[in-house]
Design a protein around this motif. Sequence first.
Motif, PDB file in Angstrom:
ATOM      1  N   LEU A  67       0.851  -1.192   0.000  1.00  0.00           N
ATOM      2  CA  LEU A  67       0.000   0.000   0.000  1.00  0.00           C
ATOM      3  C   LEU A  67       0.881   1.233   0.000  1.00  0.00           C
ATOM      4  O   LEU A  67       1.959   1.241   0.592  1.00  0.00           O
ATOM      5  CB  LEU A  67      -0.908   0.013   1.234  1.00  0.00           C
ATOM      6  N   PHE A  68       0.406   2.265  -0.667  1.00  0.00           N
ATOM      7  CA  PHE A  68       1.190   3.488  -0.832  1.00  0.00           C
ATOM      8  C   PHE A  68       0.316   4.717  -0.616  1.00  0.00           C
ATOM      9  O   PHE A  68      -0.885   4.705  -0.880  1.00  0.00           O
ATOM     10  CB  PHE A  68       1.755   3.589  -2.259  1.00  0.00           C
ATOM     11  N   TRP A  69       0.960   5.782  -0.176  1.00  0.00           N
ATOM     12  CA  TRP A  69       0.394   7.120  -0.251  1.00  0.00           C
ATOM     13  C   TRP A  69       1.321   7.957  -1.130  1.00  0.00           C
ATOM     14  O   TRP A  69       2.521   8.034  -0.868  1.00  0.00           O
ATOM     15  CB  TRP A  69       0.267   7.767   1.122  1.00  0.00           C
ATOM     16  N   TYR A  70       0.710   8.570  -2.155  1.00  0.00           N
ATOM     17  CA  TYR A  70       1.434   9.494  -3.033  1.00  0.00           C
ATOM     18  C   TYR A  70       0.874  10.897  -2.807  1.00  0.00           C
ATOM     19  O   TYR A  70      -0.320  11.081  -2.570  1.00  0.00           O
ATOM     20  CB  TYR A  70       1.241   9.125  -4.501  1.00  0.00           C
ATOM     21  N   LYS A  71       1.761  11.864  -2.942  1.00  0.00           N
ATOM     22  CA  LYS A  71       1.399  13.278  -2.827  1.00  0.00           C
ATOM     23  C   LYS A  71       1.593  13.946  -4.174  1.00  0.00           C
ATOM     24  O   LYS A  71       2.620  13.729  -4.834  1.00  0.00           O
ATOM     25  CB  LYS A  71       2.305  13.950  -1.789  1.00  0.00           C
ATOM     26  N   GLN A  72       0.610  14.751  -4.587  1.00  0.00           N
ATOM     27  CA  GLN A  72       0.747  15.508  -5.829  1.00  0.00           C
ATOM     28  C   GLN A  72       0.506  16.985  -5.530  1.00  0.00           C
ATOM     29  O   GLN A  72      -0.630  17.438  -5.460  1.00  0.00           O
ATOM     30  CB  GLN A  72      -0.244  15.016  -6.888  1.00  0.00           C
ATOM     31  N   ARG A  76       2.394  19.321  -9.719  1.00  0.00           N
ATOM     32  CA  ARG A  76       1.923  18.112 -10.407  1.00  0.00           C
ATOM     33  C   ARG A  76       2.846  16.896 -10.282  1.00  0.00           C
ATOM     34  O   ARG A  76       2.469  15.823 -10.710  1.00  0.00           O
ATOM     35  CB  ARG A  76       1.649  18.370 -11.883  1.00  0.00           C
ATOM     36  N   GLN A  77       4.041  17.050  -9.765  1.00  0.00           N
ATOM     37  CA  GLN A  77       4.940  15.902  -9.665  1.00  0.00           C
ATOM     38  C   GLN A  77       4.453  14.973  -8.562  1.00  0.00           C
ATOM     39  O   GLN A  77       4.383  15.344  -7.399  1.00  0.00           O
ATOM     40  CB  GLN A  77       6.359  16.395  -9.336  1.00  0.00           C
ATOM     41  N   MET A  78       4.135  13.756  -8.935  1.00  0.00           N
ATOM     42  CA  MET A  78       3.685  12.754  -7.949  1.00  0.00           C
ATOM     43  C   MET A  78       4.902  12.252  -7.171  1.00  0.00           C
ATOM     44  O   MET A  78       5.880  11.810  -7.756  1.00  0.00           O
ATOM     45  CB  MET A  78       3.037  11.575  -8.659  1.00  0.00           C
ATOM     46  N   ILE A  79       4.774  12.328  -5.860  1.00  0.00           N
ATOM     47  CA  ILE A  79       5.891  11.967  -4.991  1.00  0.00           C
ATOM     48  C   ILE A  79       5.425  10.891  -4.026  1.00  0.00           C
ATOM     49  O   ILE A  79       4.361  11.015  -3.417  1.00  0.00           O
ATOM     50  CB  ILE A  79       6.372  13.190  -4.187  1.00  0.00           C
ATOM     51  N   LEU A  80       6.219   9.857  -3.863  1.00  0.00           N
ATOM     52  CA  LEU A  80       5.901   8.822  -2.890  1.00  0.00           C
ATOM     53  C   LEU A  80       6.079   9.388  -1.487  1.00  0.00           C
ATOM     54  O   LEU A  80       7.133   9.920  -1.152  1.00  0.00           O
ATOM     55  CB  LEU A  80       6.806   7.610  -3.074  1.00  0.00           C
ATOM     56  N   MET A  89      -2.839  17.158  -3.505  1.00  0.00           N
ATOM     57  CA  MET A  89      -3.711  15.980  -3.653  1.00  0.00           C
ATOM     58  C   MET A  89      -2.950  14.783  -3.105  1.00  0.00           C
ATOM     59  O   MET A  89      -1.751  14.624  -3.378  1.00  0.00           O
ATOM     60  CB  MET A  89      -4.043  15.743  -5.126  1.00  0.00           C
ATOM     61  N   TYR A  90      -3.653  13.948  -2.362  1.00  0.00           N
ATOM     62  CA  TYR A  90      -3.052  12.739  -1.819  1.00  0.00           C
ATOM     63  C   TYR A  90      -3.809  11.540  -2.368  1.00  0.00           C
ATOM     64  O   TYR A  90      -5.033  11.458  -2.292  1.00  0.00           O
ATOM     65  CB  TYR A  90      -3.103  12.743  -0.290  1.00  0.00           C
ATOM     66  N   PHE A 104      -5.334   2.977  -7.905  1.00  0.00           N
ATOM     67  CA  PHE A 104      -5.399   4.233  -7.165  1.00  0.00           C
ATOM     68  C   PHE A 104      -6.807   4.544  -6.678  1.00  0.00           C
ATOM     69  O   PHE A 104      -7.797   4.203  -7.330  1.00  0.00           O
ATOM     70  CB  PHE A 104      -4.959   5.399  -8.060  1.00  0.00           C
ATOM     71  N   GLY A 105      -6.871   5.220  -5.537  1.00  0.00           N
ATOM     72  CA  GLY A 105      -8.102   5.875  -5.132  1.00  0.00           C
ATOM     73  C   GLY A 105      -8.267   7.165  -5.920  1.00  0.00           C
ATOM     74  O   GLY A 105      -7.386   7.550  -6.700  1.00  0.00           O
ATOM     75  N   LYS A 106      -9.382   7.851  -5.712  1.00  0.00           N
ATOM     76  CA  LYS A 106      -9.665   9.050  -6.489  1.00  0.00           C
ATOM     77  C   LYS A 106      -9.032  10.300  -5.907  1.00  0.00           C
ATOM     78  O   LYS A 106      -9.113  11.365  -6.511  1.00  0.00           O
ATOM     79  CB  LYS A 106     -11.174   9.229  -6.635  1.00  0.00           C
ATOM     80  N   GLY A 107      -8.425  10.181  -4.771  1.00  0.00           N
ATOM     81  CA  GLY A 107      -7.665  11.288  -4.223  1.00  0.00           C
ATOM     82  C   GLY A 107      -8.415  12.121  -3.203  1.00  0.00           C
ATOM     83  O   GLY A 107      -9.648  12.191  -3.199  1.00  0.00           O
ATOM     84  N   THR A 108      -7.643  12.752  -2.340  1.00  0.00           N
ATOM     85  CA  THR A 108      -8.155  13.708  -1.351  1.00  0.00           C
ATOM     86  C   THR A 108      -7.346  14.989  -1.494  1.00  0.00           C
ATOM     87  O   THR A 108      -6.117  14.962  -1.434  1.00  0.00           O
ATOM     88  CB  THR A 108      -8.003  13.176   0.078  1.00  0.00           C
ATOM     89  N   LYS A 109      -8.039  16.099  -1.680  1.00  0.00           N
ATOM     90  CA  LYS A 109      -7.361  17.382  -1.787  1.00  0.00           C
ATOM     91  C   LYS A 109      -7.216  17.987  -0.403  1.00  0.00           C
ATOM     92  O   LYS A 109      -8.215  18.285   0.260  1.00  0.00           O
ATOM     93  CB  LYS A 109      -8.142  18.327  -2.698  1.00  0.00           C
ATOM     94  N   LEU A 110      -5.990  18.169   0.037  1.00  0.00           N
ATOM     95  CA  LEU A 110      -5.730  18.722   1.360  1.00  0.00           C
ATOM     96  C   LEU A 110      -5.343  20.181   1.250  1.00  0.00           C
ATOM     97  O   LEU A 110      -4.417  20.533   0.517  1.00  0.00           O
ATOM     98  CB  LEU A 110      -4.609  17.946   2.049  1.00  0.00           C
ATOM     99  N   SER A 111      -6.047  21.013   1.999  1.00  0.00           N
ATOM    100  CA  SER A 111      -5.698  22.434   2.112  1.00  0.00           C
ATOM    101  C   SER A 111      -5.120  22.680   3.497  1.00  0.00           C
ATOM    102  O   SER A 111      -5.602  22.105   4.488  1.00  0.00           O
ATOM    103  CB  SER A 111      -6.936  23.315   1.915  1.00  0.00           C
ATOM    104  N   VAL A 112      -4.121  23.551   3.576  1.00  0.00           N
ATOM    105  CA  VAL A 112      -3.509  23.893   4.854  1.00  0.00           C
ATOM    106  C   VAL A 112      -3.693  25.389   5.072  1.00  0.00           C
ATOM    107  O   VAL A 112      -3.234  26.203   4.268  1.00  0.00           O
ATOM    108  CB  VAL A 112      -2.017  23.527   4.870  1.00  0.00           C
TER     109      VAL A 112
END
Lengths: 118, 112
Positions: free
Chosen positions: A34-39, A43-47, A89-90, A108-116
């Motif tokens: 299982l993985f979590w990627y950050k975009q 736009r660069q997808m990062i593990l 996006m995660y 992949f899941g459809k993603g979660t957009k995180l705002s800080v």
Amino acid sequence: AQTVTQSQPEMSVQEAETVTLSCTYDTSESDYYLFWYKQPPSRQMILVIRQEAYKQQNATENRFSVNFQKAAKSFSLKISDSQLGDAAMYFCAYRGLLYGGSQGNLIFGKGTKLSVKP
Amino acid sequence: DVKVTQSSRYLVKRTGEKVFLECVQDMDHENMFWYRQDPGLGLRLIYFSYDVKMKEKGDIPEGYSVSREKKERFSLILESASTNQTSMYLCASTGQFTDTQYFGPGTRLTVL
């Protein structure tokens, strides 16, 4: 067929606080990755973090940790001490254990957009 | 560090044009992938390749083809671009016995 579900399309967190992103998956396999990627906006997808299902210990990478509940098929990501640079996006992703052909493909899941918020 | 590059960050094409998206990786990876990313739909696999000259259809191959003549390069081809192919395209690669995919920076394609 395996599926990955992220039930939170958007999340928001105050800077320096903790946030948890949810991910559930469905599989009949006993071992997998299982993985979590950050975009980020660039736009660069990062593990971010990677978990081997046959390891009971939850993976951690600095401020990022997971809560892996194998029986519940749950794989949530906790971000501690949130920073403005965590806004992105995660994506949660699943991969079977085997190699070769399509067995190495990520789901992949459809993603979660995180705002800080500052 | 693994490096995956894509030929363009932004691309604007006309309906009916033939479009080539290029992806190059520098880690001698066997497996390469093309994804399409759309809001609310996540990443969907278009095609993948696990060896030179080998290709396999992913979940949404219609309207696309691919080419892999060299190990390091994987091309996505839109034979006749249509407006519904306006999207973000991501390339990724992974070694034969590694589990982590490494992504390129993405190409945002607009078809007018």
